[in-house]
Design an enzyme around this catalytic site. Structure first.
Site, short mmCIF file in Angstrom:
data_model
loop_
_atom_site.label_atom_id
_atom_site.label_comp_id
_atom_site.label_asym_id
_atom_site.label_seq_id
_atom_site.Cartn_x
_atom_site.Cartn_y
_atom_site.Cartn_z
N PRO A 2 0.91 -1.29 -0.15
CA PRO A 2 -0.04 0.03 -0.01
C PRO A 2 0.71 1.16 -0.19
CG PRO A 2 -0.04 -1.11 2.03
CD PRO A 2 0.72 -1.96 1.25
N GLU A 3 0.13 2.28 -0.81
CA GLU A 3 1.06 3.54 -0.80
C GLU A 3 0.10 4.62 -0.24
OE1 GLU A 3 2.84 3.67 -4.87
OE2 GLU A 3 2.65 1.69 -5.07
N LYS A 58 3.75 6.00 4.44
CA LYS A 58 2.89 4.88 4.72
C LYS A 58 2.64 4.41 6.42
CE LYS A 58 5.04 3.20 0.56
NZ LYS A 58 6.10 1.88 0.00
N ARG A 262 13.09 -2.75 -9.09
CA ARG A 262 11.91 -2.29 -8.96
C ARG A 262 11.00 -2.84 -10.07
NH1 ARG A 262 11.62 -1.14 -3.68
NH2 ARG A 262 12.80 0.19 -3.08
#
Ligand SMILES: [Zn+2]
Length: 272
Positions: A2-3, A58, A262
């Protein structure tokens, strides 16, 4: 992981459901998730009332009518579940808070994440928060500041945007989407971006984070049975998880590559 939009969606739902509620009972099933002994958590949380729910990057911070803060970070899989007194919960959890009104809040899959109890309400005194870069939605995070931050960075822009010490709260999804909307390839060196590109990236990143917050982010774990908000932004994603599918702008198949370790999704025609 989650961001900002997903975490902010959780924060808003916590704000709407647990502020002004008093904790009646605390259950902990995994001491390793915490930074202090179980007894200490129970001692400080039982009978306290939730007063504020904050977010930095976050991390969500619960504050109470006591000089303490409860911080938590979901990392990859963590999530919350808020249940009415009539609802049953059968999943594993690491922390459960029961309120005097009968509702229960479960903290689940916190194996990689953490829940930390800190003896202050001053966020500037808390190490986990001090280490974070600026939040891209903060008022004082200006385009000029962003440009200044990028000038001497030789790192590629995609992994740099995901570096929590550089900017807090952006991960794979919104770095992909922001770079697509700004027309910048993910492997460009930050220090080589032009002023116009930086300004576009700045405004597109903030725009997409705000839009996603308004639609409940891209997560699929609902906060409660009445949650109609969570996950509403998923159909809006332009490049993330769309490898091989046509770009919505030019029709070119979306590319995927590991960039700086990434997951990068991008369009080789729309991004330069
Ligand atoms: Zn395209």
């Amino acid at each position: 992981m989650p961001e900002i939009p997903e975490i902010e969606t959780v924060r808003r739902q916590l704000e709407a459901t647990i502020v002004n509620k008093q904790i009646k009972l605390v259950e902990i099933t995994r001491e390793k998730t915490f930074n202090v002994p179980i007894e200490e958590v129970l001692h400080h949380l039982e009978k306290t009332t939730v007063t504020r729910i904050l977010r930095r990057g976050k991390i969500i911070i619960l504050q109470f009518n006591q000089p303490i803060s409860l911080l938590f970070h979901f990392m990859l899989e963590g999530y919350l579940k808020y249940l009415n007194p009539t609802e049953e919960f059968e999943k594993n959890y690491q922390l459960m808070l029961e309120f005097t009104t009968g509702e229960k809040l479960y903290f689940c899959k916190m194996y990689l994440g953490y829940i930390h109890l800190e003896m202050t309400t001053d966020l500037d005194q808390i190490t986990e928060i001090q280490e974070l870069g600026p939040d891209p939605l903060d008022i004082d995070f200006t385009a000029a500041k962003f440009q200044q931050m990028l000038t001497r960075r030789r790192k590629m822009i995609k992994p740099l945007l995901m570096d929590q010490d550089f900017i807090a709260g952006i991960g794979n999804t919104y770095s992909n989407e922001g770079l697509f909307l700004a027309g910048i390839l993910p492997d460009r060196k930050a220090s080589e971006l032009q002023t116009g590109e930086i300004q576009k990236l700045y405004s597109k990143l903030r725009q997409i984070l705000r839009e996603s917050i308004n639609l409940g982010g891209v997560r699929d774990t609902a906060y409660s049975s009445s949650d109609q908000l969570t996950g509403g932004f998923t159909p809006e994603l332009k490049v993330s998880y769309r490898e091989g599918e046509p770009c919505y702008v030019c029709g070119t198949p979306i590319s995927y590559a590991k960039i700086g370790g990434r997951n990068a999704f991008y369009c080789t025609v729309c991004q330069h």
